[in-house]
Design a protein around this motif. Structure first.
Motif, PDB file in Angstrom:
ATOM      1  N   ILE A 159       0.870  -1.185   0.000  1.00  0.00           N
ATOM      2  CA  ILE A 159       0.000   0.000   0.000  1.00  0.00           C
ATOM      3  C   ILE A 159       0.904   1.231   0.000  1.00  0.00           C
ATOM      4  CG2 ILE A 159      -1.842   1.201   1.219  1.00  0.00           C
ATOM      5  CD1 ILE A 159      -2.395  -1.515   2.679  1.00  0.00           C
ATOM      6  N   ALA A 160       0.972   1.938  -1.122  1.00  0.00           N
ATOM      7  CA  ALA A 160       1.950   3.031  -1.215  1.00  0.00           C
ATOM      8  C   ALA A 160       1.556   4.053  -2.274  1.00  0.00           C
ATOM      9  CB  ALA A 160       3.326   2.451  -1.553  1.00  0.00           C
ATOM     10  N   VAL A 183      -4.595  -5.977  10.208  1.00  0.00           N
ATOM     11  CA  VAL A 183      -3.596  -5.817   9.153  1.00  0.00           C
ATOM     12  C   VAL A 183      -2.300  -6.502   9.568  1.00  0.00           C
ATOM     13  CG1 VAL A 183      -2.284  -4.166   7.779  1.00  0.00           C
ATOM     14  CG2 VAL A 183      -4.619  -3.614   8.513  1.00  0.00           C
ATOM     15  N   SER A 184      -1.766  -7.366   8.695  1.00  0.00           N
ATOM     16  CA  SER A 184      -0.487  -8.018   9.016  1.00  0.00           C
ATOM     17  C   SER A 184       0.300  -8.311   7.746  1.00  0.00           C
ATOM     18  CB  SER A 184      -0.714  -9.317   9.800  1.00  0.00           C
ATOM     19  OG  SER A 184      -1.267 -10.323   8.979  1.00  0.00           O
ATOM     20  N   HIS A 185       1.618  -8.338   7.897  1.00  0.00           N
ATOM     21  CA  HIS A 185       2.535  -8.682   6.816  1.00  0.00           C
ATOM     22  C   HIS A 185       2.313  -7.812   5.579  1.00  0.00           C
ATOM     23  CE1 HIS A 185       2.454 -12.269   9.403  1.00  0.00           C
ATOM     24  NE2 HIS A 185       3.709 -12.457   9.011  1.00  0.00           N
ATOM     25  N   CYS A 186       2.051  -6.526   5.808  1.00  0.00           N
ATOM     26  CA  CYS A 186       1.857  -5.591   4.704  1.00  0.00           C
ATOM     27  C   CYS A 186       3.050  -4.649   4.586  1.00  0.00           C
ATOM     28  CB  CYS A 186       0.567  -4.792   4.900  1.00  0.00           C
ATOM     29  SG  CYS A 186      -0.931  -5.779   4.665  1.00  0.00           S
ATOM     30  N   VAL A 197       6.473  -4.311   6.789  1.00  0.00           N
ATOM     31  CA  VAL A 197       7.657  -3.858   6.069  1.00  0.00           C
ATOM     32  C   VAL A 197       7.446  -2.378   5.778  1.00  0.00           C
ATOM     33  CG1 VAL A 197       9.008  -4.054   3.955  1.00  0.00           C
ATOM     34  CG2 VAL A 197       8.042  -6.105   5.011  1.00  0.00           C
ATOM     35  N   SER A 198       8.455  -1.559   6.004  1.00  0.00           N
ATOM     36  CA  SER A 198       8.301  -0.119   5.775  1.00  0.00           C
ATOM     37  C   SER A 198       9.570   0.448   5.150  1.00  0.00           C
ATOM     38  CB  SER A 198       8.002   0.603   7.104  1.00  0.00           C
ATOM     39  OG  SER A 198       9.037   0.389   8.032  1.00  0.00           O
ATOM     40  N   GLY A 223       5.950 -12.347   3.202  1.00  0.00           N
ATOM     41  CA  GLY A 223       4.523 -12.539   3.372  1.00  0.00           C
ATOM     42  C   GLY A 223       4.166 -13.732   4.236  1.00  0.00           C
ATOM     43  N   LEU A 224       2.886 -13.819   4.560  1.00  0.00           N
ATOM     44  CA  LEU A 224       2.337 -14.930   5.335  1.00  0.00           C
ATOM     45  C   LEU A 224       1.710 -15.924   4.369  1.00  0.00           C
ATOM     46  CD1 LEU A 224       1.496 -16.067   8.166  1.00  0.00           C
ATOM     47  CD2 LEU A 224      -0.656 -14.815   7.861  1.00  0.00           C
ATOM     48  N   LYS A 225       2.116 -17.190   4.429  1.00  0.00           N
ATOM     49  CA  LYS A 225       1.575 -18.197   3.540  1.00  0.00           C
ATOM     50  C   LYS A 225       0.285 -18.772   4.110  1.00  0.00           C
ATOM     51  CE  LYS A 225       2.743 -22.345   0.907  1.00  0.00           C
ATOM     52  NZ  LYS A 225       3.792 -23.344   0.568  1.00  0.00           N
TER      53      LYS A 225
END
Length: 231
Positions: A159-160, A183-186, A197-198, A223-225
């Motif tokens: 998201i950017a 919200v996770s692993h974004c 991640v940022s 990411g989350l599998k």
């Protein structure tokens, strides 16, 4: 397959889905472009997803917009509610009054909001969307998650580069608003949710609208599998 230059212009509380309105089934490998909603308090200029088992997969929603001159709010190029889900899709270059990219319901202020399940978004990229009047209710250019008893799931998303045209907001507020507990692993310029991640996300050419990730991008392998990803 593509849906182009479609308009949902009727007036009513549930108006939306300018390009496609799904309340069941799957939408796969579809381009939705230059679609719009024309009146009232519309939702999903490009796509409306509603209902358990309703899935949009590998779709592109771009250049969708609202065209009504009235003062009612419009919400998202994509609107997702009641366990609808979007996967592996790109939402970019849309322009909407309220949240410009993706709105995961229920709507703020809806009397039934506490009992309405939201939607979910997994493995999606939401970039370069513009909200042209999102100040009044705290919406953003990118992704907004509404309030409710069950929180929307947003996982493995980038998201950017989303903006609010009317008011200069900070980097996080431009890209995300609402409840981030699901919200996770974004990945985003400023961290959103857990296991985030940022920073510089490592796009190939953001100015040229090439949102692929460079080999050295920090988003890779972060990411989350989930179980369905193996099929």
């Amino acid at each position: 397959m593509s849906f182009s230059e479609r308009t949902n212009g009727w007036s009513g509380a549930d108006q939306g889905g300018g390009g496609a309105y799904l309340t069941g089934g799957r939408l796969e490998n579809v381009l939705i472009t230059d679609c719009r909603i024309g009146s009232y308090s519309g939702r999903g200029c490009g796509l409306w997803l509603e209902g358990e088992g309703t899935v949009a997969d590998r779709c592109v929603i771009t250049r969708c917009f609202d065209s009504s001159p009235n003062e009612n709010d419009r919400f998202g190029a994509v609107y997702i509610i009641r366990k609808g889900e979007m996967r592996n899709s790109l939402v970019c270059n849309n322009r909407v009054k309220g949240c410009a990219g993706v709105y995961l319901g229920p709507l703020e202020g809806d009397l039934h909001a506490p009992t309405i399940d939201p939607g979910s978004m997994v493995n999606c990229t939401v970039v370069s969307n513009a909200a042209h009047d999102a100040q009044s209710k705290g919406f953003c250019g990118g992704v907004h998650v509404g309030t409710g008893t069950v929180v929307a799931k947003v996982v493995n998303c980038v998201i950017a580069n989303n903006v609010n045209e009317k008011v200069a907001l900070d980097e996080k507020a431009n890209n995300f608003s609402g409840n981030e507990s699901g919200v996770s692993h974004c990945a985003a310029p400023v961290a959103i949710g857990s296991d985030a991640v940022s920073g510089d996300l490592g796009f190939v050419d953001a100015e040229g609208f090439d949102w692929h990730l460079k080999v050295q991008s920090p988003c890779r392998n972060r990411g989350l599998k989930e179980t369905w990803m193996s099929s």
